[in-house]
Design an enzyme around this catalytic site. Structure first.
Site, short mmCIF file in Angstrom:
data_model
loop_
_atom_site.label_atom_id
_atom_site.label_comp_id
_atom_site.label_asym_id
_atom_site.label_seq_id
_atom_site.Cartn_x
_atom_site.Cartn_y
_atom_site.Cartn_z
N LYS A 78 1.09 7.83 -7.51
CA LYS A 78 2.30 7.82 -6.70
C LYS A 78 2.89 6.41 -6.69
O LYS A 78 2.15 5.42 -6.72
CB LYS A 78 1.94 8.29 -5.29
CG LYS A 78 3.10 8.50 -4.33
CD LYS A 78 2.57 9.07 -3.02
CE LYS A 78 3.67 9.31 -2.00
NZ LYS A 78 3.13 9.94 -0.76
N SER A 156 5.70 13.71 0.84
CA SER A 156 6.46 12.72 0.08
C SER A 156 5.96 12.57 -1.35
O SER A 156 6.61 11.96 -2.19
CB SER A 156 6.40 11.36 0.80
OG SER A 156 5.07 10.87 0.86
N SER A 180 1.86 14.73 3.31
CA SER A 180 2.48 14.42 2.02
C SER A 180 1.66 14.77 0.79
O SER A 180 2.16 14.67 -0.32
CB SER A 180 2.85 12.93 1.97
OG SER A 180 3.93 12.67 2.84
#
Length: 452
Positions: A78, A156, A180
């Site tokens: 990420k 996210s 997330s």
């Protein structure tokens, strides 16, 4: 292209037996990402690093020095994990002016030491502050499970979820502050595991709210997550032992989790409970008044995540950078300035009381089982132009999972069927703080039953 979309277990069997060369797999992976129709899944690729790491893996394997089951397996990071030589942008453009990271994040180093191959960084909601996954700077990755109209990936860790579900990488690393990891896992029909906060080293991870931030992998199976979890803690093998559903107590939380649930999600979840019961699990439904109280506290005093996000970004929000940020992230973050120091301290005190009360409300070894989300992934178009619809969808999307963050649970979302529009539905297994080994042991045992 024949090796993409496979699980860690499938790829490892090929690599360890010499049927698949790590460099060939790295090249296939990089080519697939570069030529994919959706170019918003990754923010940056690291081909030189990936091929160098793959060559090192191939050399080890040829010499009989395999580092274990993850040696040669690609992993995507990420866009908030530091990687040496890259600027960490956390899904934003305002951080792009920062100098490159001089070292890897601790967890990036740890998985490199297990032999994993870093292929690049995945897109995310800006500053990790949304459960939807829309990003106005780098584009919004499209949910690969959607066949009618483009649907949101969940956030996210949006690119992480799509990169695995779309068959580009077998493992993508995410963070989870309010859901997330578990949200994109459920929306995209894959497995997402959030470890208890503090289970892994957080050095070099750009924060959202340090009181809530946790890490974990998105992957194809719970077994894959078990192996990655062990490596993330520097272990050469996992201490997780396969559990049994026979006699295992599963608690269905009746408070909040089912409010406003879509019919399709409810039907998929109830069918999952029936399968679990037939497999020998003891299921009981229980009310938890503290869940409702949590949302009353949020209404009265504010949210812990908002307070900490505002403190982190205060100068940015009141300076020039605010003009370069997603307006929705700015407006949501700015609500944190209304949270006073007494409010913040009160929230923390309530949190500790609730965690203690939760421990008294269930028996040792109980696993909570719930719908990960009360709905399937909404369409992107329906949320792009309507801020009110966006904030309503974001709040509802984060609702179930954020309870686990506030109470420090560990959690695994496993696909359990389909709901409206044939989109994936997730079943969330949750454990009390620091019961990760027990949770994973039951999740491994339950996975086939949950999937049906």
């Amino acid at each position: 292209m024949g090796h993409l979309g496979k699980s860690v277990a499938q790829l490892s069997a090929l690599i360890q037996t010499g049927a698949l060369d790590p460099r060939q797999l790295a090249e296939e992976t990089l080519d697939a990402i570069r030529t994919h129709a959706d170019q918003s899944i990754f923010t940056v690729l690291t081909p030189e690093r990936a091929l160098a790491e793959a060559d090192q893996s191939a050399k080890r394997l040829a010499e009989g020095r395999s580092l274990g089951i993850l040696d040669g397996i690609p992993v995507a990071w990420k866009d908030l994990f530091d990687m040496e030589g890259l600027t960490t942008t956390a899904g934003s453009t305002v951080l792009a002016k920062n100098p490159p990271a001089t070292t890897d994040a601790a967890i990036v180093t740890t998985l490199k030491q297990a032999g994993m191959i870093a292929v690049g960084r995945t897109n995310m909601s800006e500053f990790a502050f949304s459960g939807i996954g829309i990003n106005p700077h780098y584009g919004t990755p499209k949910n690969p499970a959607s066949t009618d109209v483009p649907r949101v990936p969940g956030g996210s860790s949006s690119g992480a979820g799509v990169s695995v579900a779309g068959g580009l990488v077998p493992v993508a690393m995410g963070t989870d502050t309010g859901g997330s990891i578990r949200i994109p896992a459920a929306f995209n029909g894959i497995v997402g595991y959030k470890g208890t906060r503090g289970r892994y080293a957080m050095d070099g991870v750009f924060p959202l709210a340090t009181s809530l931030d946790a890490l974990g992998p998105l992957c194809h199976t719970v077994q894959d997550a078990v192996w990655v979890d062990a490596a993330m803690r520097g272990r050469t093998s996992s201490e997780v032992v396969r559990g049994t559903l026979e006699g295992q107590s599963l608690v269905v939380p009746e408070t909040v989790f089912f409010d406003g649930i879509e019919d399709g999600a409810a039907m998929a979840f109830e069918a999952t409970l029936e399968r679990l019961s037939r497999a020998g699990a003891r299921i009981r439904r229980q009310a938890f008044p503290i869940f409702a109280q949590l949302f009353e506290i949020i209404t009265e005093r504010g949210a812990l995540v908002t307070a900490e996000a505002y403190a982190l970004h205060r100068e940015r929000l009141h300076g020039e950078d605010a003009r370069g940020m997603d307006p929705r992230v700015v407006s949501r973050s700015l609500t944190g300035q209304k949270i006073t120091a007494p409010d913040y301290i009160h929230i923390l005190q309530v949190r500790q009381r609730m965690i203690a009360e939760m421990a008294r409300s269930v028996a040792p070894g109980d696993i909570l089982v719930s719908p990960t989300l009360p709905h399937v992934a909404p369409t992107i178009e329906s949320l792009l132009t309507d801020d009110a619809a966006f904030f309503a969808a974001n709040g509802k999307t984060l609702r179930n999972t954020q309870i686990g963050n506030f109470l420090d649970w560990c959690g695994v979302s496993i696909p359990c069927g389909t709901g409206d529009a044939g989109m994936p539905v997730g079943c969330l297994l949750s454990g009390l703080p620091n019961t990760d080994e027990h949770l994973l042991s039951i999740a491994v045992a339950a996975e086939e039953t949950v999937r049906g």
